[in-house]
Write a protein that holds these residues in place. Structure first.
Motif, short mmCIF file in Angstrom:
data_model
loop_
_atom_site.label_atom_id
_atom_site.label_comp_id
_atom_site.label_asym_id
_atom_site.label_seq_id
_atom_site.Cartn_x
_atom_site.Cartn_y
_atom_site.Cartn_z
N PRO A 243 -7.79 -3.20 1.71
CA PRO A 243 -7.41 -2.47 0.49
C PRO A 243 -7.78 -1.00 0.59
O PRO A 243 -8.69 -0.61 1.33
N HIS A 244 -7.07 -0.16 -0.15
CA HIS A 244 -7.41 1.26 -0.18
C HIS A 244 -8.80 1.41 -0.80
O HIS A 244 -9.06 0.86 -1.87
N PRO A 245 -9.69 2.15 -0.16
CA PRO A 245 -11.08 2.23 -0.64
C PRO A 245 -11.20 2.79 -2.05
O PRO A 245 -12.09 2.37 -2.81
N VAL A 246 -10.34 3.74 -2.43
CA VAL A 246 -10.42 4.30 -3.79
C VAL A 246 -10.04 3.26 -4.83
O VAL A 246 -10.71 3.12 -5.86
N LEU A 247 -8.99 2.49 -4.55
CA LEU A 247 -8.57 1.46 -5.49
C LEU A 247 -9.58 0.32 -5.55
O LEU A 247 -9.84 -0.23 -6.62
N ILE A 348 -14.68 5.72 -17.54
CA ILE A 348 -13.35 5.37 -17.04
C ILE A 348 -12.44 6.59 -16.93
O ILE A 348 -11.62 6.68 -16.02
N ARG A 349 -12.60 7.55 -17.83
CA ARG A 349 -11.72 8.73 -17.79
C ARG A 349 -11.89 9.47 -16.47
O ARG A 349 -10.91 9.91 -15.86
N ALA A 350 -13.14 9.63 -16.03
CA ALA A 350 -13.38 10.29 -14.74
C ALA A 350 -12.81 9.45 -13.60
O ALA A 350 -12.26 9.98 -12.63
N LEU A 351 -12.95 8.14 -13.72
CA LEU A 351 -12.43 7.24 -12.70
C LEU A 351 -10.91 7.34 -12.62
O LEU A 351 -10.33 7.29 -11.53
N ALA A 352 -10.26 7.50 -13.76
CA ALA A 352 -8.81 7.57 -13.80
C ALA A 352 -8.29 8.73 -12.94
O ALA A 352 -7.29 8.59 -12.22
N GLU A 353 -8.97 9.85 -13.00
CA GLU A 353 -8.54 11.01 -12.23
C GLU A 353 -8.58 10.74 -10.73
O GLU A 353 -7.70 11.17 -9.98
N GLU A 354 -9.61 9.99 -10.28
CA GLU A 354 -9.71 9.64 -8.86
C GLU A 354 -8.56 8.73 -8.45
O GLU A 354 -7.99 8.88 -7.37
N VAL A 355 -8.22 7.78 -9.32
CA VAL A 355 -7.14 6.85 -9.01
C VAL A 355 -5.80 7.58 -8.95
O VAL A 355 -4.98 7.36 -8.06
N PHE A 356 -5.58 8.50 -9.88
CA PHE A 356 -4.30 9.21 -9.95
C PHE A 356 -4.07 10.10 -8.72
O PHE A 356 -2.94 10.36 -8.34
N LYS A 357 -5.18 10.54 -8.09
CA LYS A 357 -5.04 11.33 -6.88
C LYS A 357 -4.41 10.50 -5.75
O LYS A 357 -3.73 11.04 -4.87
N VAL A 358 -4.66 9.20 -5.79
CA VAL A 358 -4.15 8.30 -4.75
C VAL A 358 -2.78 7.74 -5.13
O VAL A 358 -1.86 7.69 -4.30
N THR A 359 -2.64 7.32 -6.37
CA THR A 359 -1.42 6.63 -6.79
C THR A 359 -0.33 7.58 -7.26
O THR A 359 0.83 7.20 -7.36
N ASP A 391 -10.20 0.28 -23.68
CA ASP A 391 -8.87 -0.27 -23.42
C ASP A 391 -7.83 0.83 -23.20
O ASP A 391 -6.86 0.63 -22.46
N PHE A 392 -8.04 1.98 -23.81
CA PHE A 392 -7.09 3.07 -23.73
C PHE A 392 -6.95 3.57 -22.29
O PHE A 392 -5.85 3.70 -21.76
N TYR A 393 -8.09 3.83 -21.63
CA TYR A 393 -8.05 4.38 -20.29
C TYR A 393 -7.92 3.30 -19.21
O TYR A 393 -7.29 3.53 -18.17
N SER A 394 -8.50 2.12 -19.44
CA SER A 394 -8.38 1.08 -18.41
C SER A 394 -6.93 0.67 -18.23
O SER A 394 -6.48 0.40 -17.10
N GLY A 395 -6.17 0.63 -19.31
CA GLY A 395 -4.75 0.29 -19.21
C GLY A 395 -3.99 1.30 -18.36
O GLY A 395 -3.10 0.92 -17.57
N LEU A 396 -4.34 2.57 -18.47
CA LEU A 396 -3.69 3.61 -17.67
C LEU A 396 -3.98 3.41 -16.19
O LEU A 396 -3.10 3.58 -15.33
N ILE A 397 -5.22 3.04 -15.88
CA ILE A 397 -5.59 2.82 -14.47
C ILE A 397 -4.86 1.60 -13.92
O ILE A 397 -4.32 1.62 -12.81
N TYR A 398 -4.86 0.52 -14.70
CA TYR A 398 -4.18 -0.69 -14.24
C TYR A 398 -2.70 -0.43 -13.98
O TYR A 398 -2.13 -0.92 -13.01
N GLN A 399 -2.08 0.36 -14.86
CA GLN A 399 -0.66 0.63 -14.66
C GLN A 399 -0.45 1.49 -13.42
O GLN A 399 0.48 1.26 -12.64
N ALA A 400 -1.33 2.48 -13.23
CA ALA A 400 -1.21 3.33 -12.05
C ALA A 400 -1.38 2.53 -10.76
O ALA A 400 -0.77 2.83 -9.74
N MET A 401 -2.21 1.49 -10.82
CA MET A 401 -2.45 0.66 -9.64
C MET A 401 -1.34 -0.38 -9.43
O MET A 401 -1.36 -1.13 -8.46
#
Length: 495
Positions: A243-247, A348-359, A391-401
């Motif tokens: 798996p991708h290490p960031v995800l 989670i908001r900070a985490l979201a930015e890391e995920v968006f850099k990859v996805t 739930d607001f930010y986790s949903g965004l991460i799940y969708q990006a993944m």
């Protein structure tokens, strides 16, 4: 010299019906509900169903201010936005820990030593495989079944493969004997925790693969807990899947954040069911059923659906106008406990930015950020403590993944098994024993009345649509069947 004593730690209550005074001890900023029962007095307005002679009751719809357990696991301060696992701030665990380490902490009370963690990780990973007959169970579901329905059924079914773990077969004190130091009982208890934690990702992935129409994967050795989960979900027979290490890290972080949240709806359900001394598989299945609801674990799915409906940032003001008129419901904002910023959403908001850099940037992110900005600046939102929640930010991460919307509650359930089992274990180890939960009610229905024969009954004059079944539409085959003359009807017609 006289020693000056402090104020008495008690509450004095005067019953204005009788003038009688009662002193109720205060401990841990609480009074015992059973002490309230000592207050008794007849009132001319009482009816027999009020059971006045049994003492005063506390009416608390939805448990708004009722403590039901004494716990050492998770602390929440909703006013100040604090969340701690066994005393450790969630922010520190997110930055420094991993999911399995935090799981050990929640269940056993302390962070594991290096040796304890290595053994713990090995034990959990050794329990990842499921019986092949479990795969057959998944295949009985329709292709479009909700993954959470499958997961709920899977945990209940899993218990059937562990008869040695069933108090109905082994004796009702199978787990509660552990509270007195019975080593064999404690071994059985902890083994089931390992089995459930190890198999949770496998069962969750099976529900996903079933929905995708893909064959089930086997657990892999040498991967982290979340790395193995991603492999179970996504491996399409590649020789080496990594798996991708960031995800992988993002999912691990989300698992830490979702691992426990004190006595929420699903955890209260787990403890309610657990108080009957049923097996832990049934307990976890009950927790899944509670988590499934859109007001609980289904909220992240609902939040994304709301953002998809809003569509773009320029549509936010019009949508919020409808919210303020109470024409629409705002999902992903506010929390039953937090009256300040949800500390989980900050992490989670900070985490979201890391995920968006990859996805890549989530197309709904701009809409979400405008909505969050509106929440910060709107007097309507601030006055009601409506801030973005987890739930607001986790949903965004799940969708990006790339996870489908209906899989979001499953991604919540897998880590929440840790919290459920931590609370269940604590309950089973209660030194004074486990009392079955049995809330009281205020009966508001009819008083005693005599049975009326069918020929003498009449529909009450003030009846509403709620007082009888509403008309139900049927398919064409049902209509044909209703029109058909059945053999029994022919017999009755001749009589």
């Amino acid at each position: 010299m006289a020693v000056k004593s402090g104020p008495r730690q008690s509450l004095t209550v005067i019953d204005n019906r009788t003038g009688k005074s009662y002193e109720l001890p205060i401990k841990n900023n609480s009074v015992l509900a059973t002490d309230i029962k000592k207050i008794k007095a007849q009132s001319p307005d009482d009816i027999p169903e009020d059971e006045t002679s049994q003492g005063l009751r506390v009416f608390d719809p939805g448990y708004m201010n009722t403590a039901v357990v004494q716990s050492k696991i998770t602390y929440i301060n909703g006013q100040d936005g604090i969340l701690r696992y066994r005393g450790y701030p969630i922010e520190q665990l997110v930055q420094k820990s991993n999911f399995l380490e935090s799981a050990f902490l929640l269940i056993y009370g302390e962070l594991p030593t290096e040796m304890q963690y290595a053994k713990w990780q090995d034990e959990v990973n050794n329990h990842t495989f499921i019986h092949t007959d479990m795969e057959g169970m998944f295949k009985t579901f329709r292709y479009d079944s909700h993954p959470m329905s499958m997961l709920t059924a899977a945990f209940a079914t899993l218990g059937a493969f562990a008869p040695e773990a069933n108090p109905s077969l082994r004796g009702q004190k199978l787990y509660t004997n552990a509270a007195s130091g019975d080593l064999e009982s404690l071994k059985v208890l902890d083994k089931q925790i390992l089995r459930i934690l190890g198999k949770a990702p496998t069962l969750a992935a099976a529900s996903y693969r079933m929905r995708q129409g893909r064959p089930f994967n086997r657990p892999a050795k040498g991967l982290s807990y979340t790395g193995n989960f991603l492999q179970l979900l996504d491996n399409l027979s590649e020789r080496e899947y990594t798996p991708h290490p960031v995800l992988e890290k993002a999912l691990d972080t989300l698992f830490i954040i979702h691992a426990d949240h004190e006595v929420n709806c699903s955890t209260a359900t787990v403890l309610q069911v657990g108080s009957s001394l049923v097996d832990p598989y049934s307990v976890v299945a009950a927790g899944c059923a509670a988590l499934y609801g859109p007001s609980h674990g289904g909220a992240s799915e609902s939040a994304i659906r709301m953002l998809m409906e809003i569509g773009s940032p320029e549509n936010v003001p019009a949508f919020m106008e409808k919210v303020e008129k109470r024409e629409r419901v705002l999902v992903g904002f506010g929390h039953r406990v937090y009256k300040n910023v949800d500390p989980r959403s900050t992490a989670i908001r900070a985490l979201a930015e890391e995920v968006f850099k990859v996805t890549g940037r989530n197309q709904l992110l701009d809409t979400a950020l405008v909505l969050a900005k509106y929440a910060r600046e709107s007097e309507f939102m601030r006055s009601r403590n409506l801030y973005p929640n987890v739930d607001f930010y986790s949903g965004l991460i799940y969708q990006a993944m790339g996870f489908p919307l209906d899989f979001y509650p499953v991604l919540f359930a897998v880590p929440r098994c840790v919290g459920w089992l931590a609370h269940w274990r604590q309950q089973m180890l209660t030194p004074s024993g486990v009392k079955i939960w049995r809330p009281r009610q205020l009966y508001m229905g009819s008083g005693e009345r005599d049975y009326i024969e069918a020929k003498d009954r009449q529909v009450k004059k003030d009846s509403t649509i709620f007082d009888a079944p509403v008309a139900v539409s049927h398919g064409g085959d049902s209509k044909r069947s209703q029109l058909a003359i059945l053999k029994e009807e022919k017999v009755r017609a001749k009589l």
